[in-house]
Scaffold this active site. Sequence first.
Site, PDB file in Angstrom:
ATOM      1  N   HIS A 383       0.797  -1.234   0.000  1.00 28.76           N
ATOM      2  CA  HIS A 383       0.000   0.000   0.000  1.00 28.76           C
ATOM      3  C   HIS A 383       0.825   1.277   0.000  1.00 28.76           C
ATOM      4  O   HIS A 383       0.263   2.357   0.153  1.00 28.76           O
ATOM      5  CB  HIS A 383      -0.930   0.048   1.217  1.00 28.76           C
ATOM      6  CG  HIS A 383      -1.986  -1.014   1.246  1.00 28.76           C
ATOM      7  ND1 HIS A 383      -3.254  -0.832   0.737  1.00 28.76           N
ATOM      8  CD2 HIS A 383      -1.954  -2.275   1.710  1.00 28.76           C
ATOM      9  CE1 HIS A 383      -3.961  -1.931   0.918  1.00 28.76           C
ATOM     10  NE2 HIS A 383      -3.190  -2.832   1.508  1.00 28.76           N
ATOM     11  N   LYS A 574      -8.666  13.643   4.991  1.00 29.05           N
ATOM     12  CA  LYS A 574      -7.818  12.465   4.914  1.00 29.05           C
ATOM     13  C   LYS A 574      -6.767  12.599   6.006  1.00 29.05           C
ATOM     14  O   LYS A 574      -6.679  13.670   6.634  1.00 29.05           O
ATOM     15  CB  LYS A 574      -7.131  12.375   3.549  1.00 29.05           C
ATOM     16  CG  LYS A 574      -6.475  13.703   3.110  1.00 29.05           C
ATOM     17  CD  LYS A 574      -5.828  13.601   1.733  1.00 29.05           C
ATOM     18  CE  LYS A 574      -6.797  13.649   0.583  1.00 29.05           C
ATOM     19  NZ  LYS A 574      -6.907  12.450  -0.205  1.00 29.05           N
ATOM     20  N   ARG A 575      -5.984  11.533   6.277  1.00 29.32           N
ATOM     21  CA  ARG A 575      -4.880  11.666   7.217  1.00 29.32           C
ATOM     22  C   ARG A 575      -4.006  12.844   6.801  1.00 29.32           C
ATOM     23  O   ARG A 575      -3.853  13.115   5.607  1.00 29.32           O
ATOM     24  CB  ARG A 575      -4.054  10.372   7.237  1.00 29.32           C
ATOM     25  CG  ARG A 575      -4.687   9.253   8.022  1.00 29.32           C
ATOM     26  CD  ARG A 575      -4.994   9.619   9.451  1.00 29.32           C
ATOM     27  NE  ARG A 575      -3.755   9.756  10.210  1.00 29.32           N
ATOM     28  CZ  ARG A 575      -3.248   8.815  10.996  1.00 29.32           C
ATOM     29  NH1 ARG A 575      -3.893   7.671  11.166  1.00 29.32           N
ATOM     30  NH2 ARG A 575      -2.118   9.015  11.656  1.00 29.32           N
ATOM     31  N   LYS A 580       0.438  14.374   1.122  1.00 30.58           N
ATOM     32  CA  LYS A 580      -0.950  14.631   0.691  1.00 30.58           C
ATOM     33  C   LYS A 580      -1.194  16.125   0.457  1.00 30.58           C
ATOM     34  O   LYS A 580      -2.209  16.526  -0.083  1.00 30.58           O
ATOM     35  CB  LYS A 580      -1.942  14.078   1.718  1.00 30.58           C
ATOM     36  CG  LYS A 580      -1.880  12.542   1.835  1.00 30.58           C
ATOM     37  CD  LYS A 580      -2.839  12.035   2.897  1.00 30.58           C
ATOM     38  CE  LYS A 580      -2.711  10.541   3.187  1.00 30.58           C
ATOM     39  NZ  LYS A 580      -3.409   9.695   2.201  1.00 30.58           N
ATOM     40  N   THR A 682      -8.882   6.368  -1.676  1.00 28.19           N
ATOM     41  CA  THR A 682     -10.226   5.806  -1.785  1.00 28.19           C
ATOM     42  C   THR A 682     -11.261   6.886  -1.454  1.00 28.19           C
ATOM     43  O   THR A 682     -12.402   6.798  -1.902  1.00 28.19           O
ATOM     44  CB  THR A 682     -10.417   4.598  -0.834  1.00 28.19           C
ATOM     45  OG1 THR A 682      -9.878   4.933   0.447  1.00 28.19           O
ATOM     46  CG2 THR A 682      -9.718   3.370  -1.373  1.00 28.19           C
ATOM     47  N   LYS A 686     -15.104   8.005  -3.062  1.00 25.58           N
ATOM     48  CA  LYS A 686     -16.338   8.271  -2.301  1.00 25.58           C
ATOM     49  C   LYS A 686     -16.927   9.630  -2.687  1.00 25.58           C
ATOM     50  O   LYS A 686     -18.139   9.773  -2.823  1.00 25.58           O
ATOM     51  CB  LYS A 686     -16.043   8.222  -0.798  1.00 25.58           C
ATOM     52  CG  LYS A 686     -15.626   6.825  -0.331  1.00 25.58           C
ATOM     53  CD  LYS A 686     -14.911   6.842   1.018  1.00 25.58           C
ATOM     54  CE  LYS A 686     -14.158   5.538   1.235  1.00 25.58           C
ATOM     55  NZ  LYS A 686     -13.178   5.600   2.335  1.00 25.58           N
TER      56      LYS A 686
HETATM   57  C1  26Q Z   1       3.340   0.254  10.292  1.00 24.13           C
HETATM   58  C2  26Q Z   1       4.232  -0.118  11.281  1.00 24.13           C
HETATM   59  C3  26Q Z   1       4.087   0.349  12.581  1.00 24.13           C
HETATM   60  C4  26Q Z   1       3.014   1.184  12.880  1.00 24.13           C
HETATM   61  C5  26Q Z   1       2.124   1.549  11.896  1.00 24.13           C
HETATM   62  C6  26Q Z   1       2.287   1.102  10.600  1.00 24.13           C
HETATM   63  C7  26Q Z   1       1.340   1.491   9.549  1.00 24.13           C
HETATM   64  C8  26Q Z   1      -0.014   1.513   9.808  1.00 24.13           C
HETATM   65  C9  26Q Z   1      -0.928   1.885   8.812  1.00 24.13           C
HETATM   66  C10 26Q Z   1       1.755   1.815   8.275  1.00 24.13           C
HETATM   67  C11 26Q Z   1       0.839   2.178   7.298  1.00 24.13           C
HETATM   68  C12 26Q Z   1      -0.504   2.219   7.561  1.00 24.13           C
HETATM   69  C13 26Q Z   1      -1.529   2.608   6.588  1.00 24.13           C
HETATM   70  C14 26Q Z   1      -1.318   2.838   5.325  1.00 24.13           C
HETATM   71  C15 26Q Z   1      -2.404   3.261   4.435  1.00 24.13           C
HETATM   72  O1  26Q Z   1      -3.507   3.509   4.866  1.00 24.13           O
HETATM   73  N1  26Q Z   1      -2.155   3.343   3.140  1.00 24.13           N
HETATM   74  C16 26Q Z   1      -3.190   3.749   2.195  1.00 24.13           C
HETATM   75  O2  26Q Z   1      -3.835   2.595   1.730  1.00 24.13           O
HETATM   76  C17 26Q Z   1      -4.970   2.920   0.942  1.00 24.13           C
HETATM   77  C18 26Q Z   1      -5.663   1.622   0.584  1.00 24.13           C
HETATM   78  O3  26Q Z   1      -4.913   0.910  -0.356  1.00 24.13           O
HETATM   79  C19 26Q Z   1      -4.559   3.704  -0.279  1.00 24.13           C
HETATM   80  O4  26Q Z   1      -5.720   4.093  -0.954  1.00 24.13           O
HETATM   81  C20 26Q Z   1      -3.751   4.930   0.115  1.00 24.13           C
HETATM   82  O5  26Q Z   1      -3.254   5.557  -1.044  1.00 24.13           O
HETATM   83  C21 26Q Z   1      -2.615   4.521   1.031  1.00 24.13           C
HETATM   84  O6  26Q Z   1      -1.926   5.677   1.496  1.00 24.13           O
END
Ligand code: 26Q
Length: 835
Positions: A383, A574-575, A580, A682, A686
């Site tokens: 991702h 968004k985050r 972004k 995503t 929406k």
């Molecule tokens: C990893 C290790 C330790 C702590 C946290 C994490 C961690 C947690 C969540 C790393 C990444 C995430 C989330 C990533 C994320 O949400 N990515 C998004 O995924 C969406 C679905 O595929 C995409 O639409 C977005 O573009 C992408 O940023």
Amino acid sequence: MTTRSVPTRPAPSARRRALPSVRSVFHDALDQQLLRRADGIADARRSPPDVWLRAAAAVCMGELERRWAATQAEDLALLTRKRAPARGEAPPRRVHYLSMEFLMGRALGNALAALGLDDEFRRHLAASKLAPADVLERERDAALGNGGLGRLAACFLDSFAMLGLPSFGYGPRYEYGMFAQKIVDGCQVEEPDDWLRGGGSPWEVRRPELQYEVGFGGRVESADGRRRWVPAKTVLANVYDFIVPAPGSERVSTLRQWRARATGSIDFELFCRGEHVEAGRERIEADILNWVLYPDDSTPAGRELRLKQEHFLVSASLQDIVQRHLREQGRIDNFGDKNVIHLNDTHPALAPVELMRLLIDVHGLDWDSAWAQTHKAISYTNHTLLPEALETWPVWMFESLLPRHLEIVYEINHLFLDDVRRRHPHDHDLLRRVSLIDESGERRVRMAALSIVAAHRVNGVSQLHSQLMVQSIFADFAHLFPDRFTNVTNGVTPRRWLMQANPGLAALIDEQLGATWRRDLDRLHKLAAHATDRRLGRAVMKVKRANKLRLAALIEREVGVRVDPDSLFDVQVKRVHEYKRQLLNLMHVIARYHAMLADPEADWVPRTVILAGKAASAYRAAKAIVRLAHDVAAVVNADARLRDRLKVVFLPNYSVSLAEVIMPAADLSQQISTAGLEASGTGNMKFALNGALTIGTWDGANIEMAQAIGEEHLFVFGLRAEQIAQRRTEGYQPRAHYEHDARLRGVIDALLRGDFSAGDPGRYRSLIEPLLDHDRYMLMADFDDYLRAQREVDALYRTPARWAEKALRNIAGMGHFSSDRTVRDYVERIWSHVP
Ligand code: 26Q
């Protein structure tokens, strides 16, 4: 090579069953709950809407559990049938979607709609002078995810139910989900999200008959030529199921969530000596595993607790899957033919290692057979391309926590590197680059490399992302395994994101097309033929205005700002992350503010700029951006010279349920990431599905949306990914943009001068100064074209009929972006494939 399919249609017998019993039970259950409230002390503390919420959930649960049992029985029959598959027909497999995050949001609205109880519910409430929203909005979000990746998992569960896919989602049951965001003096403050307080979730089904032990630490022993892990500590894994229904399908999907519990009780001797905390140590240690969801700041902290959580999820899930497989099949050597284990990013990447351990150490398979089954079962979705976001774990930590797993990782790596050496005998650097162990500094285990080597399929989440993935971070692996990499573009569930969130628009589409689009979103394309129908255009804008009124009321309630529902609602939610580029959005706001002050009498299109999103608690730049949004809002909103034609609003505590109000009310959707960095997005889907127009870069799924809708119906701007790369190699000089563009200079100077710093001029220096020197996310390079696109937005908004036409064309183009299509693609390209 064979291609096998995973069945996705509910059995006809399941479809025929009707629901009269549910309806009659509904009334009784509600009455009972209300009576208990009158009598009971505990319930007396609940408000009537809370009682209704619990009562309605209880009614739904009865039916959900019945459907769950029926679904499991059907799956069992399907997966154990003796009949050989007919020609072209494929043996079925069960999909297990492993994810550290499921961002489910609220469940009641979804359940009532899926069970066909929403009208009944409305009628009952009317008698108590309540609207459905009064009750639905009492439910707390299950926010067990950070953002896109977690919400995608939740949309997939919805589609699994819709398509009737034999499946389980597996995730941790965190006691505290995504933190609650409070704003104090314009700054983000995080508070724990105690989502289970006051009686827990009414949707959980505890399954006490299922319980597994998960080990940590200890040593590895050899006996009879076999390796055996003797953990130093174990915790118990308890099951909480969450059942997900879908309308028009009797089949449900399951999210199985794990809760850790201590194996032993308290240490009585210590307790008697008065050492109470020590006496309960084991219980507390187990409990800590359940506490919090780690925030994504895209710089994984590498904290040991996170690795423990990941192992806990993986080990409990795999034991459950293997046990079910043995119960159903009575043999282990066909595991990979019957089971898919899908990794939602590398967070559950221990799964292939744990599976190897179970198959070899516990079930006695030899290495090669175990590896063959593992490789058949595992698939992996990436991702993110940000190299700093790739997960790695220090070898010492891995070894102390999971000694047997480290042995298995070493053996996988040894065999893999032998193979690479055979195929590329002279390329020593290649071995270093692809090794599962990073030896460049402190030795670390590379979880992405492990996932790729173990999986038979690896996918990105949009065409651009999948393409860049094999050209950049995974280029070496793509050369070694060219057939392994594929793309599945993300999608969102139209049940939650259109039918539930925007019933007005859904009803309008029904009137125009009939209701079949509800089962097959592709049919939305038929709206394009009516895009120039003025009556329909006005009707769409009327629905939009009603949704904007609702959002305007929410804004006034939450932040006390009154906004004009006839202004253009320009939204970025968004985050908060530098890539972004919420900062670019704020720079446009400031440029617009300056331009309005320079020419206050001009005919400015009134705008309301709405932002929302959480910054990871340790991410300083992101937090500064949140603060800047508040500082800009304070200045702009108070300036009478603008005569209310520009407002800026930051809505705190962005969540799934807040998104359900925001998306339907947006005119303009901001999707402005630096090209090449947003894997898919995503939220973009929406918004467009709800008739917002997109202003966006040529990035992630924006590209495919533009292709589906027609590029001329979006506002595309900025450098493309290859141009970004080219600029970087040429030696990008952001300062040149500052020097050449007076508007940009005006914005940067104002920020550095402290015009938006409430008398604290240095406040944004460390956020803004880097823009002049490195500008990693190339805001300066895209600024001018962004303003050009924003002018086009204004121009179009002046002609409502043309705006409405484009809104319709956007909706019409979104059929492809249903998560039902995404899941079908997974079935076809990944989950049916048995190497
Ligand atoms: C990893 C290790 C330790 C702590 C946290 C994490 C961690 C947690 C969540 C790393 C990444 C995430 C989330 C990533 C994320 O949400 N990515 C998004 O995924 C969406 C679905 O595929 C995409 O639409 C977005 O573009 C992408 O940023």
